[in-house]
Scaffold this active site. Sequence first.
Site, short mmCIF file in Angstrom:
data_model
loop_
_atom_site.label_atom_id
_atom_site.label_comp_id
_atom_site.label_asym_id
_atom_site.label_seq_id
_atom_site.Cartn_x
_atom_site.Cartn_y
_atom_site.Cartn_z
CG HIS A 54 -18.61 41.23 -33.92
ND1 HIS A 54 -18.82 42.51 -34.36
CD2 HIS A 54 -19.57 41.01 -32.97
CE1 HIS A 54 -19.85 43.05 -33.71
NE2 HIS A 54 -20.31 42.14 -32.87
CD GLU A 56 -15.41 41.71 -38.47
OE1 GLU A 56 -16.13 40.89 -37.84
OE2 GLU A 56 -15.89 42.73 -39.00
CB CYS A 84 -18.99 46.95 -35.91
SG CYS A 84 -18.07 45.94 -34.71
CB CYS A 87 -14.56 44.45 -35.93
SG CYS A 87 -15.57 43.18 -35.10
#
Length: 150
Positions: A54, A56, A84, A87
């Site tokens: 992801h 992040e 999410c 993260c």
Amino acid sequence: MIEDFPFMRQALQEARLAAVRGEVPVGAIIVGPKGRIIAAGGNEMVGAVDPTGHAEIVAIRKAAEIMQSIRLEDCDMYVTLEPCAMCAHAISLARIRRLYYGAEDPKGGGVTVGAKIFDQPTTHHKPEVYGGILEEESAQLLKDFFAKRR
């Protein structure tokens, strides 16, 4: 909050680059203690064949390497989509000072919907959170991406 827009615009650029690579268009920027961008990333799940890729996580890994520290206490993150749960935990573990995000994620968010990681009593570090920054642009990027895929 106008001073925050340039960093979110940079995160949007990272999201656009992710879309070009065939990734879900999410971008993240980490701003260091001196108010300069120290790391940037977009989703890399497909290209890296990594479910943790992801935006992040990508940005946190880069920032930690640059700062030579697992603690990013004086750093702020700008991300185009509400993080999410995974993260959000990573943001907490990295001790990110402030989190700014664009669009809320009603299906997979971990900050204002879903797990609400920063509201949990077991979460050791809770960053300041500011949502809705360039929300419409962030949401439109995602809508356009998924419309093309259908």
